[in-house]
Design an enzyme around this catalytic site. Structure first.
Site, PDB file in Angstrom:
ATOM      1  N   GLU A  26      43.815 -37.200 133.540  1.00  0.00           N
ATOM      2  CA  GLU A  26      44.928 -36.662 134.330  1.00  0.00           C
ATOM      3  C   GLU A  26      44.420 -36.079 135.647  1.00  0.00           C
ATOM      4  OE1 GLU A  26      48.230 -33.021 133.850  1.00  0.00           O
ATOM      5  OE2 GLU A  26      46.494 -33.155 132.512  1.00  0.00           O
ATOM      6  N   LYS A  90      55.191 -37.610 134.901  1.00  0.00           N
ATOM      7  CA  LYS A  90      55.248 -36.786 133.702  1.00  0.00           C
ATOM      8  C   LYS A  90      56.658 -36.264 133.472  1.00  0.00           C
ATOM      9  CE  LYS A  90      52.776 -32.885 131.570  1.00  0.00           C
ATOM     10  NZ  LYS A  90      51.747 -31.845 131.802  1.00  0.00           N
ATOM     11  N   CYS A 141      48.842 -35.118 129.485  1.00  0.00           N
ATOM     12  CA  CYS A 141      48.518 -33.782 128.998  1.00  0.00           C
ATOM     13  C   CYS A 141      49.270 -33.481 127.703  1.00  0.00           C
ATOM     14  CB  CYS A 141      48.811 -32.754 130.089  1.00  0.00           C
ATOM     15  SG  CYS A 141      48.171 -31.095 129.763  1.00  0.00           S
TER      16      CYS A 141
END
Length: 278
Positions: A26, A90, A141
């Site tokens: 990430e 995300k 994440c």
């Protein structure tokens, strides 16, 4: 640029193994890499040398309907032919770290400065061309802890989950291990393999039954090269979802709605027989 050079050097070191896919973590370089021509070309050249897509996380921005920049915590791939994949943004942002929550209800919360990044949540799943010829999808994440996100990806056609994460802020504590321990559940739920790439370690390859088939230690600059496990058959959870929990909730509600007077009191109603002595 030094971080980018380190990732390129590590990736070049395994060129002899002829990888089918290269995965970085990430926000790998901490820059708006896709918007930087010099860095973007460097990654594209790496993909061309390896003859394999380079998939990673990066900060990204685009213009919204009002003409103002919208920033994303994103992921995507550079292909050997120089083309770029679609961008995944995300969907589930870290509260207060990446965005102040409930702005959909109280827009003024966006002006509350707690040092958050103020990313914009992504619109939904994005499928990428995976290393086995099937589709792959990204979980950035702590999105790996939400079963619904992985399920929406798999239902759309993903046969490989790719969890990229920046766990540096955990240090080498228990949270690092706890975060990694969530990922195998997503693989088991849908019988699909999962690749987990973390910048500080606990980079893992997980098969469709939740078994970790290969991993790297924490805080050690290394490259994990291993075969990609095969995906299994579609599971009941993929098709139906959280039906056990929903069924239990319905049963509890049904019991709560039953009038108390309708419940028989077994302590009343029959004669009392004294079997004692005189």
């Amino acid at each position: 640029m030094e971080i980018l050079k380190s990732f390129i050097s590590l990736s070049d070191s395994v060129a002899a193994s002829r990888p089918r896919w290269v995965v970085w973590p990430e926000t790998a370089t901490g820059t708006y890499l896709r918007r930087d021509p010099v860095q973007s070309v460097a990654v594209a050249q790496l993909a061309a040398r390896l003859q394999a897509p380079v998939f990673m996380g990066f900060a990204h921005w685009s213009y919204g309907p009002d003409g103002k920049p919208v920033i994303w915590n994103a992921a995507g791939a550079w292909h050997p032919d120089g083309s770029l994949s679609a961008v995944y943004a995300k969907r589930h942002l870290v509260p207060f770290g990446e965005r102040v929550p409930f702005q959909w209800l109280v827009p003024a919360l966006g002006k509350w400065d707690l040092g958050q990044a103020e990313w914009r949540p992504g619109p939904g799943p994005v499928l990428f061309a995976g290393p086995a010829g099937d589709s792959a999808s990204a979980l950035i994440c702590f999105e790996s802890i939400f079963s619904g996100l992985a399920r929406s990806d798999v239902r759309r056609g993903s046969r490989l989950l790719v969890n990229i994460t920046n766990d540096e802020w955990f240090g080498n504590g228990a949270a690092l291990q706890q975060h990694a321990a969530m990922a195998p559940f997503r693989a088991v739920e849908h019988r699909v393999p999962l690749l987990r790439c973390a910048n500080t370690g606990l980079t893992e390859i997980i098969d469709a039954y939740g078994k970790i088939t290969a991993k790297l230690p924490v805080f050690t600059p290394r490259v994990l090269v291993a075969p990609l496990p095969a995906a299994g058959t579609r599971t009941l959870y993929t098709v139906v979802g959280d039906w056990p929990g929903a069924l239990a909730l319905l049963l509890v509600l049904a019991l709560a709605l039953v009038p108390r007077g309708s419940l028989a009191d077994t302590s009343r109603g029959g004669p009392v027989v004294d079997a004692g002595g005189p």
